[in-house]
Write an enzyme that holds these catalytic residues in place. Sequence first.
Site, short mmCIF file in Angstrom:
data_model
loop_
_atom_site.label_atom_id
_atom_site.label_comp_id
_atom_site.label_asym_id
_atom_site.label_seq_id
_atom_site.Cartn_x
_atom_site.Cartn_y
_atom_site.Cartn_z
CE LYS A 7 -3.97 1.83 2.65
NZ LYS A 7 -4.90 1.55 3.78
CB SER A 46 -8.27 3.25 2.77
OG SER A 46 -7.42 2.68 3.75
CB SER A 89 -8.35 0.27 5.51
OG SER A 89 -9.14 1.41 5.43
N1 GLN Z 1 -13.32 3.48 6.44
C1 GLN Z 1 -12.66 3.84 7.64
C2 GLN Z 1 -12.33 5.31 7.62
O1 GLN Z 1 -12.61 5.92 6.66
C3 GLN Z 1 -11.44 3.00 7.88
C4 GLN Z 1 -10.25 3.44 7.15
C5 GLN Z 1 -9.02 2.61 7.46
O2 GLN Z 1 -9.11 1.55 8.07
N2 GLN Z 1 -7.87 3.14 7.09
O3 GLN Z 1 -11.82 5.85 8.52
#
Ligand code: GLN
Length: 496
Positions: A79, A154, A178
């Site tokens: 990532k 994400s 994510s």
């Molecule tokens: N969807 C969650 C957020 O927007 C989790 C994001 C993540 O785990 N980086 O904060």
Amino acid sequence: MAIVDYTATELLERMDSRDLTSRDITAAYLAQIETHHGEVNALVRWDAEGAMRTAEAIDSRRELGEPVGLLAGVPVVVKDNLCTSRHVTSCASRMLANYCSPYDATVIERLKAADAVILGKGNMDEFAMGASTETSAFGPTHNPWKLGHIPGGSSGGSAAAVAASMAPVSLGSDTGGSIRQPSAHCGVVGLKPTYGRVSRYGLIAFGSSLDCIGPMGRTAEDVARVMSVLAGNDPKDATSIAGPVPRYEMSCREPLDGVRLGVIDEQFGEGLDDEVASKVEMAIREFEGLGATVTNISLPHIRYAIAAYYIIAPSEASSNLARFDGAHYGYRAEDIPLDEQDGPLVAMYRKTRREGFGEEVKRRIMLGTYSLSAGYYDAYYLRALKIRRLIAQDFADAYKNVDFLIGPVTPTPAFEIGEKMEDPLAMYLGDSYTVGANLAGLPALSLPCGHTAEGLPVAVQLQGPALSEEGLLQLACAFQQESDWHLMRPELTKAE
Ligand code: GLN
């Protein structure tokens, strides 16, 4: 079978028996990336030359009979919030579009020490804030199973890369879901480890008390193998856990003996899509068939998890992102207007941050700054911390009666690109089933368990007490020995 259809474990066996070289394998994955990048947009950049050089060096060491690492010659996508020296690490943000870290994240060092071949960087929501990979400054990633749909986020690029056979395994990060959400939407296995099991050093921080790095792959066995490489104490991360690390891939094929699963009552109510519910229920029956006993469990405070998470994560983010000011890292705005009241420095900060950050990142900074500010701190941030404690206690109580918890990962299958962009609250509610594990610091795994009538993957979530990764992987592995969801591949259309 094509090279890109093998699992990492199978690739390693074929390299050991000299049927394949890392050169062949790396070239095949790079070709897959080049062919399908336009449709999927899973990677933000890749280094074909560097990857081929590493592959060749590992091949010659193997040829000479020298000892090689646990992932020797296996391609990996990471990532884009994981720092890699010499190459750009952008967090999919304009703010860091040209940022080159002077060092490797600990997980990158560990991958290199295990002789993995790093292909490139996975697309993501900007600064990992999102659940759809639509907020990337490099454009959205498309779900390989249905290109008009989101891949989840994400870590959407890392998940889509595995689903689209652009890498056998990848790394993501999980602050509120994510790793698990994109794994669920793309039909791959994703593990969010116990907080502290994998070093965060070199991960660009979002919510430091929640952030975890973890592996994604087609099979639990592959994920276990990568986890053996990533896990372990790191003096550079003060929250890193000391103590021995199991060889996860060695134990993951052991049989399940009388394992007790708890079905989370609160996660089967309002908001859960019927098709997702029925696939998850089928998976639960399958686990029963494998010898698990299943009971119902209540987590009384879990319904406050989203509210607590969306105070705590933005609060930490507002502090962590203060460093991106045009003076220290990355982007700096030009043509700074003269600001009589605040002076040129503040004007530079202001313009840089206005131009460098996207909408969602700004929204989080505003939310976090608000809940931490004098007069609101007790009402919001402090109260959210108290709820966090109660949720952790709910999990601790549940694990007195069952070994693992089971439920859905996401309330719905992958939605269409653009569908929720104007409705942040609807997007946030997609995190309802995943944020609990982050608030409590516990491990959780997303396991493919079916497809909707439309052909979109559905997954079941397995959660466990601290440091139960071995058990979670064992459960997932047992399930995959009896099912073949992980053997299915999306049909990518634009073949050359
Ligand atoms: N969807 C969650 C957020 O927007 C989790 C994001 C993540 O785990 N980086 O904060």
